[in-house]
Design a protein around this motif. Structure first.
Motif, short mmCIF file in Angstrom:
data_model
loop_
_atom_site.label_atom_id
_atom_site.label_comp_id
_atom_site.label_asym_id
_atom_site.label_seq_id
_atom_site.Cartn_x
_atom_site.Cartn_y
_atom_site.Cartn_z
N ILE A 89 4.06 -3.37 12.75
CA ILE A 89 3.71 -2.45 11.66
C ILE A 89 2.29 -1.93 11.82
CG2 ILE A 89 3.36 -2.28 9.16
CD1 ILE A 89 5.54 -4.44 8.86
N ASN A 90 1.34 -2.83 12.09
CA ASN A 90 -0.07 -2.43 12.14
C ASN A 90 -0.83 -3.34 13.09
OD1 ASN A 90 -2.82 -1.79 11.55
ND2 ASN A 90 -2.19 -0.98 9.57
N ASP A 112 -3.55 -2.77 14.68
CA ASP A 112 -5.01 -2.66 14.52
C ASP A 112 -5.53 -3.65 13.48
OD1 ASP A 112 -4.99 -0.63 16.35
OD2 ASP A 112 -4.95 0.97 14.86
N LEU A 113 -4.71 -3.96 12.49
CA LEU A 113 -5.15 -4.87 11.43
C LEU A 113 -5.40 -6.26 11.99
CD1 LEU A 113 -5.64 -4.40 8.42
CD2 LEU A 113 -3.34 -5.27 7.98
N LEU A 162 -0.47 -5.66 3.81
CA LEU A 162 0.50 -4.60 4.09
C LEU A 162 1.55 -4.52 2.98
CD1 LEU A 162 1.05 -5.17 7.92
CD2 LEU A 162 -0.01 -3.18 6.85
N VAL A 175 -8.01 1.05 7.74
CA VAL A 175 -7.15 0.65 8.86
C VAL A 175 -5.68 0.77 8.49
CG1 VAL A 175 -6.51 -1.26 10.38
CG2 VAL A 175 -8.91 -0.89 9.81
N ILE A 176 -5.33 0.36 7.28
CA ILE A 176 -3.93 0.42 6.84
C ILE A 176 -3.45 1.86 6.72
CG2 ILE A 176 -2.39 -0.04 4.89
CD1 ILE A 176 -3.97 -2.62 4.41
N THR A 177 -4.24 2.71 6.07
CA THR A 177 -3.80 4.09 5.85
C THR A 177 -3.83 4.90 7.14
OG1 THR A 177 -6.07 4.65 5.16
CG2 THR A 177 -4.47 4.13 3.43
N LYS A 178 -4.76 4.60 8.04
CA LYS A 178 -4.81 5.33 9.32
C LYS A 178 -3.56 5.04 10.13
CE LYS A 178 -7.42 5.83 13.64
NZ LYS A 178 -6.23 5.53 14.48
N THR A 179 -3.18 3.77 10.22
CA THR A 179 -1.99 3.41 10.98
C THR A 179 -0.73 3.99 10.34
OG1 THR A 179 -3.07 1.38 11.71
CG2 THR A 179 -0.69 1.49 11.95
N ALA A 180 -0.68 3.97 9.00
CA ALA A 180 0.49 4.53 8.30
C ALA A 180 0.61 6.02 8.57
CB ALA A 180 0.38 4.26 6.80
N ASN A 237 1.81 6.51 12.20
CA ASN A 237 3.24 6.22 12.32
C ASN A 237 4.09 7.35 11.74
OD1 ASN A 237 2.67 3.78 13.52
ND2 ASN A 237 2.85 2.59 11.64
#
Length: 363
Positions: free
Chosen positions: A234-235, A237-238, A253, A348-353, A356
């Motif tokens: 899922i992430n 980078d986290l 997450l 980090v969470i919103t960038k990866t989302a 994706n």
């Protein structure tokens, strides 16, 4: 069922709806753009009931938005159905106590309050998406958290039994470390023909609890083997951040949800995690108070990250020394660190989302 709209005008009416959700039934109310009540009705909380609910709303007019109370619980199935039908939804808070004291409490009243809140966009938010990898992660974490709680409960009960055990057994077990205690208790061989004897009954109880503890340890290990690669998928980078493991990353997450873009700002994420101070100023006094709301599991995850960084990260240690020299207590500095780390996690969470979602659209 109550309906007020006329047949001649229902196709032109734009309506907002509110739903008060329960385990077996959902009560829906509809208001027009001016806030006038058009009707309310109750439907079963089943697939057929969801279809009938939406058909009833379409008969009243054009559905602008539906406000649902409890999209993460009893309203989850309805929210999934409405999302598949392209209906705009918002999650509404339940009416506050002052409103309920003046207006009363019933399912139609609560549904009407939800409709008015959705129309005015007051105390509303975007519901979490309940499909995808994050929802799968949430389900696995529910099972893991239950196993962790039960494992701790088993160990507490073993120690409680030892306190009141017969002296010979108590003297034998009380000096053991936790690991030795569990191993010894699991290997006890009580005489089951003499369970009326307190000592033999205590041995039976200790053995069963110790073996249950071992089974729960195996369950947790099995779930961890599934959760860690899922979090990485899922992430990734986290997991590269200092002090962030699969457990804390998984919780953050789940708190953000599959559609993390619903979070408008890093401040909103901090408020969601309960680490944003609440203004409590009045007159010449300007201050903030501790935020005791938000997702307490996310708050605990941020706390664990802070503890890890205070032990291993030189920058965090330097920040602690500097703020302590300014007069802040250790608890206050930890609260500041949780707020700063929440900001880092948000980006980090919103960038990866976002990345994706871009890849999915490109594919």
């Amino acid at each position: 069922m109550t309906t007020i709209a006329s047949d001649s005008s229902r196709d032109q009416i734009e309506i907002a709806a509110g739903v008060d959700t329960h385990q077996d039934t959902h009560t829906v109310a509809a208001v027009d753009a001016a806030g006038r009540l058009l009707g309310h009705s109750t439907f079963p909380a089943t697939g057929a009931g969801y279809h009938a609910l939406l058909a009833w709303l379409h008969d009243l007019g054009v559905v602008l938005v539906v406000g649902i109370e409890g999209t993460g619980a009893y309203g989850a199935g309805l929210a999934r159905y409405l999302s598949s039908q392209g209906i705009e939804m918002v999650e509404v808070d339940r009416p506050d106590r002052r409103t309920r004291r003046s207006a009363g409490k019933s399912d139609p009243i609560d549904a009407e309050a939800a409709a008015r809140a959705a129309l005015a966009q007051v105390r509303t938010g975007t519901p979490k998406a309940r499909e995808g990898k994050v929802e799968a992660l949430r389900n696995l974490r529910v099972a893991r958290r239950s196993a962790v709680d039960q494992r701790a409960d088993c160990q507490r009960r073993i120690k409680t039994l030892i306190v009141t055990a017969p002296e010979e057994l108590r003297a034998r077990l009380r000096v053991l470390s936790d690991r030795e205690l569990l191993t010894t208790c699991a290997a006890l061989r009580p005489d089951t023909e003499r369970v009326s004897d307190p000592e033999q009954a205590t041995k039976v109880a200790l053995r069963n609890l110790a073996r249950r503890h071992a089974a729960l340890v195996a369950d947790i290990a099995e779930l961890d083997a599934l959760i860690e690669p899922l979090v990485a998928a899922i992430n990734p980078d986290l997991l590269q951040l200092n002090g962030v493991g699969a457990d804390t990353a998984g919780q953050l997450l789940v708190t953000a949800g599959e559609n993390a873009d619903r979070l408008r700002s890093e401040g909103a994420f901090a408020m969601l995690c309960g680490v944003a101070p609440i203004p409590a100023s009045s007159g010449k006094i300007h201050r903030h108070r501790l935020n005791r709301g938000g997702d307490r599991q996310a708050n605990a995850a941020l706390y664990r990250i802070v503890l890890c960084r205070l032990r291993w990260d030189p920058r965090t240690q330097a920040y602690m020394r500097r703020r302590t020299a300014e007069g802040l207590s250790k608890k206050d500095v930890i609260r500041c660190l949780k707020r700063l780390i929440a900001r880092e996690m948000f980006y980090v969470i919103t960038k990866t989302a976002t990345d994706n979602q871009t890849l999915t659209m490109a594919a």
